[in-house]
Design a protein around this motif. Structure first.
Motif, mmCIF file in Angstrom:
data_model
loop_
_atom_site.group_PDB
_atom_site.id
_atom_site.type_symbol
_atom_site.label_atom_id
_atom_site.label_comp_id
_atom_site.label_asym_id
_atom_site.label_seq_id
_atom_site.Cartn_x
_atom_site.Cartn_y
_atom_site.Cartn_z
ATOM 1 N N LEU A 22 -3.774 7.491 2.005
ATOM 2 C CA LEU A 22 -3.383 6.299 2.344
ATOM 3 C C LEU A 22 -3.914 6.192 3.595
ATOM 4 C CD1 LEU A 22 0.458 7.597 1.981
ATOM 5 C CD2 LEU A 22 -0.519 6.101 -0.037
ATOM 6 N N TRP A 23 -4.840 7.415 4.236
ATOM 7 C CA TRP A 23 -4.989 6.373 5.693
ATOM 8 C C TRP A 23 -6.041 6.167 5.191
ATOM 9 C CZ3 TRP A 23 -3.256 6.692 10.358
ATOM 10 C CH2 TRP A 23 -3.478 6.070 11.472
ATOM 11 N N THR A 24 -6.953 6.500 4.076
ATOM 12 C CA THR A 24 -8.334 6.065 4.035
ATOM 13 C C THR A 24 -8.321 4.279 2.847
ATOM 14 O OG1 THR A 24 -9.222 8.036 3.552
ATOM 15 C CG2 THR A 24 -10.756 5.846 2.568
ATOM 16 N N ASP A 25 -7.325 4.132 2.133
ATOM 17 C CA ASP A 25 -6.955 2.631 2.009
ATOM 18 C C ASP A 25 -6.389 1.958 2.634
ATOM 19 O OD1 ASP A 25 -4.326 3.245 2.091
ATOM 20 O OD2 ASP A 25 -4.432 4.332 0.218
ATOM 21 N N GLY A 26 -5.718 2.339 4.014
ATOM 22 C CA GLY A 26 -5.706 1.159 4.968
ATOM 23 C C GLY A 26 -4.085 0.922 5.059
ATOM 24 N N THR A 27 -3.382 1.882 4.253
ATOM 25 C CA THR A 27 -1.944 1.581 4.127
ATOM 26 C C THR A 27 -0.594 2.144 5.096
ATOM 27 O OG1 THR A 27 -1.686 1.747 1.019
ATOM 28 C CG2 THR A 27 0.179 2.101 2.718
ATOM 29 N N LEU A 28 -1.790 3.422 5.085
ATOM 30 C CA LEU A 28 -0.554 4.252 6.383
ATOM 31 C C LEU A 28 -0.846 3.731 8.267
ATOM 32 C CD1 LEU A 28 1.105 6.250 6.322
ATOM 33 C CD2 LEU A 28 -0.902 8.050 6.524
ATOM 34 N N PRO A 29 -2.073 3.788 7.880
ATOM 35 C CA PRO A 29 -1.944 2.841 9.769
ATOM 36 C C PRO A 29 -1.043 1.751 9.329
ATOM 37 C CG PRO A 29 -4.234 3.353 8.922
ATOM 38 C CD PRO A 29 -3.433 3.417 7.647
ATOM 39 N N THR A 30 -1.588 0.605 8.626
ATOM 40 C CA THR A 30 -0.766 -0.726 8.521
ATOM 41 C C THR A 30 0.670 -0.401 9.043
ATOM 42 O OG1 THR A 30 -2.236 -1.452 7.571
ATOM 43 C CG2 THR A 30 0.173 -2.568 7.264
#
Length: 279
Positions: A73-81
């Motif tokens: 999730l962090w790699t695909d940008g979902t978690l940071p957002t």
């Protein structure tokens, strides 16, 4: 006739009483890492139960599965957002609640008229479940970000007000009399007597308010949200992704532990003059 003289020994001097070192009564100097012992023990039990096959992987995934999901999730940008969105909502609501709680407590604690107007109203608000106000706030403020921040602010300001007001009410009357004898001005009285007396209760309310902001956020982010950890968990529930739900819960838990530790550190620094139980 011989006279015998008997020497009388002088009474031994009493030993000085041993002074026992009193324990202190404030946060103390415990190592921050010591607070991780409990969570690490729970994590170890979780990992051991998963490795032994005692837990259903579909219901409670193994810790390493949750870590892999978090990395994806962090790699695909979902978690940071989602994390940044949740932090922004919690910060705005907490700042408003903190300001309101402190100001209302000062006005109520330093003025009889203020207490008559404010304290009863706050107690009434406290008796009403905050999450029960959500439908009304949606009608008033819409279903955007404003109502979410407003509900978080209410969750935060109540414990801060209650504990700060209680600390103000509990200030020793001898300090007030001494301030009057010394002829302190109103500003000096607030600075030298009111603020030091209110700080212990304020920090208790601050810890409760920080925790309350995260608890409220979990529910609010599942109401008409398009981002945030709560939204991520709600979507995962629809698709049966228990690993994603656990990722969100663990992040909430880390946020709560870190924020509480920061408040405790501030309390230890500001109230270093207090006696503590730990040393």
């Amino acid at each position: 006739m011989t006279t015998t003289t008997t020497a009388v020994a002088a009474p031994a001097a009493p030993e000085p009483p041993q002074v026992r070192r009193r324990r202190r009564l404030s946060p103390g100097r415990r190592l921050p890492a010591a607070r991780l012992a409990g969570p690490l023990a729970v994590l170890a039990l979780w990992a051991a139960a998963s490795a032994a096959g005692a837990l259903d992987p579909g219901a409670v995934p193994a810790p390493w599965t949750v870590l892999r999901t978090a990395g994806r999730l962090w790699t695909d940008g979902t978690l940071p957002t989602d994390v940044l969105t949740s932090l922004r909502r919690a910060a705005y609501g907490f700042a408003i609640g903190l300001t309101a709680g402190v100001l209302l407590a000062l006005v109520s604690g330093l003025s009889r008229a203020g207490e008559a107007l404010i304290d009863g109203t706050v107690q009434l608000n406290r008796a009403i479940p905050t999450l029960g106000l959500i439908p009304l706030f949606i009608l008033w403020l819409g279903i955007g970000e404003t109502f979410k921040i407003a509900v978080i602010a209410i969750v935060v300001y109540i414990p801060i007000y209650l504990n700060t007001h209680a600390a103000l009410s509990g200030i020793d009357s001898r300090f007030v009399e001494l301030a009057e004898v010394q002829g302190l001005s109103r500003a000096a009285f607030v600075r030298r007597v009111v603020i030091p007396g209110a700080l212990p209760g304020f920090f208790v309310g601050l810890r409760l308010g920080v925790t309350g902001s995260w608890l409220g956020l979990v529910v609010l982010e599942q109401i008409n949200a398009t981002s945030g950890l709560g939204y991520l968990m709600f979507q995962a529930q629809n698709y049966g992704q228990s690993d994603v739900i656990l990722v969100g819960l663990l992040i909430y838990g880390v946020f709560g532990l870190v924020s509480d530790s920061v408040v405790r550190l501030m309390e230890r620094r500001v109230l270093s003059w207090r006696r503590t139980l730990s040393n």
